[in-house]
Design a protein around this motif. Structure first.
Motif, PDB file in Angstrom:
ATOM      1  N   ASP A  72       0.857  -1.180   0.000  1.00  0.00           N
ATOM      2  CA  ASP A  72       0.000   0.000   0.000  1.00  0.00           C
ATOM      3  C   ASP A  72       0.890   1.226   0.000  1.00  0.00           C
ATOM      4  O   ASP A  72       1.951   1.239   0.606  1.00  0.00           O
ATOM      5  CB  ASP A  72      -0.918   0.020   1.217  1.00  0.00           C
ATOM      6  CG  ASP A  72      -2.025   1.053   1.085  1.00  0.00           C
ATOM      7  OD1 ASP A  72      -2.290   1.519  -0.039  1.00  0.00           O
ATOM      8  OD2 ASP A  72      -2.631   1.402   2.106  1.00  0.00           O
ATOM      9  N   GLU A  73       0.459   2.255  -0.705  1.00  0.00           N
ATOM     10  CA  GLU A  73       1.201   3.508  -0.791  1.00  0.00           C
ATOM     11  C   GLU A  73       0.279   4.628  -0.338  1.00  0.00           C
ATOM     12  O   GLU A  73      -0.895   4.658  -0.706  1.00  0.00           O
ATOM     13  CB  GLU A  73       1.649   3.756  -2.238  1.00  0.00           C
ATOM     14  CG  GLU A  73       2.354   5.064  -2.436  1.00  0.00           C
ATOM     15  CD  GLU A  73       2.660   5.342  -3.907  1.00  0.00           C
ATOM     16  OE1 GLU A  73       3.509   6.192  -4.148  1.00  0.00           O
ATOM     17  OE2 GLU A  73       2.036   4.731  -4.785  1.00  0.00           O
ATOM     18  N   THR A  74       0.798   5.523   0.470  1.00  0.00           N
ATOM     19  CA  THR A  74      -0.006   6.650   0.924  1.00  0.00           C
ATOM     20  C   THR A  74       0.825   7.922   0.903  1.00  0.00           C
ATOM     21  O   THR A  74       2.033   7.882   1.109  1.00  0.00           O
ATOM     22  CB  THR A  74      -0.586   6.402   2.337  1.00  0.00           C
ATOM     23  OG1 THR A  74      -1.502   7.436   2.663  1.00  0.00           O
ATOM     24  CG2 THR A  74       0.511   6.333   3.388  1.00  0.00           C
ATOM     25  N   ALA A  75       0.181   9.045   0.651  1.00  0.00           N
ATOM     26  CA  ALA A  75       0.856  10.338   0.653  1.00  0.00           C
ATOM     27  C   ALA A  75       0.920  10.859   2.089  1.00  0.00           C
ATOM     28  O   ALA A  75      -0.033  10.730   2.849  1.00  0.00           O
ATOM     29  CB  ALA A  75       0.108  11.331  -0.222  1.00  0.00           C
ATOM     30  N   VAL A  76       2.058  11.438   2.436  1.00  0.00           N
ATOM     31  CA  VAL A  76       2.236  12.058   3.746  1.00  0.00           C
ATOM     32  C   VAL A  76       2.523  13.533   3.485  1.00  0.00           C
ATOM     33  O   VAL A  76       3.555  13.868   2.909  1.00  0.00           O
ATOM     34  CB  VAL A  76       3.408  11.402   4.522  1.00  0.00           C
ATOM     35  CG1 VAL A  76       3.588  12.070   5.874  1.00  0.00           C
ATOM     36  CG2 VAL A  76       3.190   9.905   4.661  1.00  0.00           C
ATOM     37  N   PHE A  77       1.612  14.406   3.887  1.00  0.00           N
ATOM     38  CA  PHE A  77       1.750  15.835   3.636  1.00  0.00           C
ATOM     39  C   PHE A  77       2.491  16.489   4.788  1.00  0.00           C
ATOM     40  O   PHE A  77       2.148  16.293   5.944  1.00  0.00           O
ATOM     41  CB  PHE A  77       0.376  16.481   3.428  1.00  0.00           C
ATOM     42  CG  PHE A  77      -0.299  16.004   2.189  1.00  0.00           C
ATOM     43  CD1 PHE A  77      -0.056  16.627   0.979  1.00  0.00           C
ATOM     44  CD2 PHE A  77      -1.156  14.915   2.219  1.00  0.00           C
ATOM     45  CE1 PHE A  77      -0.667  16.172  -0.190  1.00  0.00           C
ATOM     46  CE2 PHE A  77      -1.772  14.455   1.065  1.00  0.00           C
ATOM     47  CZ  PHE A  77      -1.516  15.089  -0.138  1.00  0.00           C
ATOM     48  N   VAL A 106       5.603  13.473   0.697  1.00  0.00           N
ATOM     49  CA  VAL A 106       6.355  12.293   0.309  1.00  0.00           C
ATOM     50  C   VAL A 106       5.349  11.158   0.225  1.00  0.00           C
ATOM     51  O   VAL A 106       4.242  11.262   0.727  1.00  0.00           O
ATOM     52  CB  VAL A 106       7.476  11.941   1.322  1.00  0.00           C
ATOM     53  CG1 VAL A 106       8.504  13.046   1.404  1.00  0.00           C
ATOM     54  CG2 VAL A 106       6.918  11.622   2.691  1.00  0.00           C
ATOM     55  N   SER A 107       5.732  10.081  -0.433  1.00  0.00           N
ATOM     56  CA  SER A 107       4.898   8.887  -0.463  1.00  0.00           C
ATOM     57  C   SER A 107       5.588   7.822   0.365  1.00  0.00           C
ATOM     58  O   SER A 107       6.808   7.683   0.317  1.00  0.00           O
ATOM     59  CB  SER A 107       4.723   8.371  -1.888  1.00  0.00           C
ATOM     60  OG  SER A 107       3.969   9.281  -2.637  1.00  0.00           O
ATOM     61  N   CYS A 108       4.816   7.087   1.103  1.00  0.00           N
ATOM     62  CA  CYS A 108       5.354   6.001   1.911  1.00  0.00           C
ATOM     63  C   CYS A 108       4.700   4.704   1.450  1.00  0.00           C
ATOM     64  O   CYS A 108       3.478   4.611   1.375  1.00  0.00           O
ATOM     65  CB  CYS A 108       5.060   6.250   3.386  1.00  0.00           C
ATOM     66  SG  CYS A 108       5.701   4.948   4.453  1.00  0.00           S
ATOM     67  N   SER A 109       5.539   3.721   1.104  1.00  0.00           N
ATOM     68  CA  SER A 109       5.031   2.418   0.677  1.00  0.00           C
ATOM     69  C   SER A 109       5.394   1.373   1.722  1.00  0.00           C
ATOM     70  O   SER A 109       6.554   1.271   2.123  1.00  0.00           O
ATOM     71  CB  SER A 109       5.636   2.007  -0.664  1.00  0.00           C
ATOM     72  OG  SER A 109       5.200   2.879  -1.672  1.00  0.00           O
ATOM     73  N   LEU A 110       4.403   0.641   2.155  1.00  0.00           N
ATOM     74  CA  LEU A 110       4.601  -0.452   3.101  1.00  0.00           C
ATOM     75  C   LEU A 110       4.187  -1.742   2.412  1.00  0.00           C
ATOM     76  O   LEU A 110       3.182  -1.782   1.701  1.00  0.00           O
ATOM     77  CB  LEU A 110       3.768  -0.227   4.364  1.00  0.00           C
ATOM     78  CG  LEU A 110       4.047   1.069   5.117  1.00  0.00           C
ATOM     79  CD1 LEU A 110       3.076   1.244   6.268  1.00  0.00           C
ATOM     80  CD2 LEU A 110       5.475   1.097   5.630  1.00  0.00           C
ATOM     81  N   ALA A 111       4.971  -2.805   2.618  1.00  0.00           N
ATOM     82  CA  ALA A 111       4.688  -4.060   1.926  1.00  0.00           C
ATOM     83  C   ALA A 111       5.062  -5.247   2.802  1.00  0.00           C
ATOM     84  O   ALA A 111       5.923  -5.155   3.677  1.00  0.00           O
ATOM     85  CB  ALA A 111       5.458  -4.110   0.604  1.00  0.00           C
ATOM     86  N   ILE A 112       4.409  -6.374   2.516  1.00  0.00           N
ATOM     87  CA  ILE A 112       4.695  -7.623   3.215  1.00  0.00           C
ATOM     88  C   ILE A 112       4.447  -8.774   2.240  1.00  0.00           C
ATOM     89  O   ILE A 112       3.519  -8.736   1.437  1.00  0.00           O
ATOM     90  CB  ILE A 112       3.818  -7.765   4.489  1.00  0.00           C
ATOM     91  CG1 ILE A 112       4.252  -8.966   5.309  1.00  0.00           C
ATOM     92  CG2 ILE A 112       2.351  -7.844   4.127  1.00  0.00           C
ATOM     93  CD1 ILE A 112       3.670  -8.992   6.702  1.00  0.00           C
ATOM     94  N   CYS A 113       5.336  -9.764   2.281  1.00  0.00           N
ATOM     95  CA  CYS A 113       5.128 -10.963   1.466  1.00  0.00           C
ATOM     96  C   CYS A 113       4.010 -11.781   2.099  1.00  0.00           C
ATOM     97  O   CYS A 113       3.809 -11.742   3.311  1.00  0.00           O
ATOM     98  CB  CYS A 113       6.407 -11.803   1.401  1.00  0.00           C
ATOM     99  SG  CYS A 113       7.768 -11.005   0.565  1.00  0.00           S
TER     100      CYS A 113
END
Length: 152
Positions: A72-77, A106-113
């Motif tokens: 998931d990617e979200t914008a952080v203002f 900035v954009s922050c992407s968090l991921a999990i297998c």
């Protein structure tokens, strides 16, 4: 608001009940910024049905769970200030002060297998480096745009 009523902020304390009554007596109301748009229910339903159809048609048995990633990617203002202010009841326009960094993000992407392996976070900022660096276990990338693109 305290200076408008000649009240020293550090000396003033009130309950929520008192504040609600004060706002009502003074014909004031809490106002929120309304720049967000709302998707129509039909759009949300179409998108959900298309995604469900895609998932139903996919054959996940041929994939290794360590090669499947949920992301998931979200914008952080950076300049996001409070979106609430107090204004005269019925006012159509209001001023909400903000920082000078209103559009900086900035954009922050968090991921999990899907096998449970966590992938280090990725922060994408606007810049010219086009190079990934790892700082304190977080990947940082500068791109022309501050979000993930197909090329990225």
């Amino acid at each position: 608001m305290a200076p408008q009523f000649d009240i020293a902020p550090k000396d003033f304390k009130a309950s929520q009940h008192w504040l609600d009554n004060f706002l009502q007596r003074s014909e004031l109301s809490l106002r929120r910024s309304t720049t967000l748009f709302r998707l129509e229910d039909t759009q949300v339903i179409k998108g959900a049905l298309a995604f469900k159809s895609f998932i139903d048609d996919a054959d996940f048995s041929k994939y290794n769970l360590s090669n499947m990633i949920a992301m998931d990617e979200t914008a952080v203002f950076m300049g996001q200030s409070s979106q609430t202010t107090i204004e005269q009841r019925g006012a159509s326009l209001m001023y909400i002060p903000s920082t000078a960094y209103k559009s900086a993000c900035v954009s922050c992407s968090l991921a999990i297998c899907l096998d449970g392996t966590k992938i280090p976070p990725l922060i994408i900022s606007k810049g010219k480096k086009e190079k990934i660096e790892r700082v304190l276990g977080i990947f940082i990338l500068e791109t022309e745009k501050a979000w993930a693109t197909q090329q990225l």
